[in-house]
Design a protein around this motif. Structure first.
Motif, mmCIF file in Angstrom:
data_model
loop_
_atom_site.group_PDB
_atom_site.id
_atom_site.type_symbol
_atom_site.label_atom_id
_atom_site.label_comp_id
_atom_site.label_asym_id
_atom_site.label_seq_id
_atom_site.Cartn_x
_atom_site.Cartn_y
_atom_site.Cartn_z
ATOM 1 N N LEU A 199 4.831 5.924 -7.033
ATOM 2 C CA LEU A 199 3.885 6.722 -6.243
ATOM 3 C C LEU A 199 3.571 8.026 -6.974
ATOM 4 O O LEU A 199 4.408 8.540 -7.724
ATOM 5 C CB LEU A 199 4.490 7.051 -4.879
ATOM 6 N N LYS A 247 5.212 4.736 2.227
ATOM 7 C CA LYS A 247 5.622 5.985 2.875
ATOM 8 C C LYS A 247 6.279 5.718 4.224
ATOM 9 O O LYS A 247 7.241 6.386 4.597
ATOM 10 C CB LYS A 247 4.433 6.933 2.996
ATOM 11 N N ASP A 280 8.593 0.600 -6.602
ATOM 12 C CA ASP A 280 7.261 0.929 -6.074
ATOM 13 C C ASP A 280 7.200 2.375 -5.592
ATOM 14 O O ASP A 280 6.198 3.068 -5.809
ATOM 15 C CB ASP A 280 6.872 -0.016 -4.938
ATOM 16 N N THR A 313 0.834 -1.206 0.000
ATOM 17 C CA THR A 313 0.000 0.000 0.000
ATOM 18 C C THR A 313 0.870 1.257 0.000
ATOM 19 O O THR A 313 2.042 1.228 0.392
ATOM 20 C CB THR A 313 -0.893 0.031 1.248
ATOM 21 N N ASN A 314 0.271 2.361 -0.432
ATOM 22 C CA ASN A 314 0.982 3.642 -0.426
ATOM 23 C C ASN A 314 1.393 4.029 0.989
ATOM 24 O O ASN A 314 2.475 4.583 1.196
ATOM 25 C CB ASN A 314 0.120 4.744 -1.042
ATOM 26 N N LYS A 315 0.528 3.733 1.965
ATOM 27 C CA LYS A 315 0.844 4.056 3.351
ATOM 28 C C LYS A 315 2.085 3.295 3.817
ATOM 29 O O LYS A 315 2.978 3.859 4.444
ATOM 30 C CB LYS A 315 -0.341 3.725 4.258
#
Length: 127
Positions: free
Chosen positions: A74, A7, A70, A2-4
């Motif tokens: 984003l 990050k 990845d 996931t993007n979260k």
């Protein structure tokens, strides 16, 4: 991923210790070091398989390469400092594919697992 999570992995220190923390987050308990046998075990979907340290190093190299890809995919942040942070992280992950960085991260990842096991043993003994 996931993007979260991406990050969160980007926010870890750009050091070999930070890479060990990334490995812990990415691999979880799929790779386990067995000090008695001085070897690694890998859990696929169904079984545990004995692996050499070299096999783990290949997996780490691939994990860092995929993580950099990845992160690069984003959405582009608007703030200049965020773009610089992303570029620095990708650059660090590319450098981290060098054998010295891989070896250091794997050693720290192993040491983290051994420390967790020592704490678990202490708790089970009731100390």
């Amino acid at each position: 991923m996931t993007n979260k999570m991406l990050k969160e992995l980007m926010d870890l220190p750009l050091t070999d210790f930070g890479n060990a923390l990334r490995l812990q987050a990415i691999f979880g308990k799929r790779w386990v070091y067995l000090p008695r046998f001085k070897s690694w075990m890998y859990r696929d979907q169904y079984n545990w398989k004995g692996k050499r340290t070299r096999d783990l190093c290949y997996a780490v190299t691939a994990a860092f390469r995929h993580l950099a890809q990845d992160i690069d995919r984003l959405p582009m942040p608007k703030a200049e400092w965020e773009r610089e942070e992303r570029t620095d992280t990708i650059f660090w992950l590319m450098l981290s594919q060098r054998p010295t960085h891989i070896k250091n991260a794997v050693k720290m990842y192993r040491d983290m697992q051994l420390a967790e096991e020592a704490v678990r043993d202490e708790v089970l003994r009731g100390n």
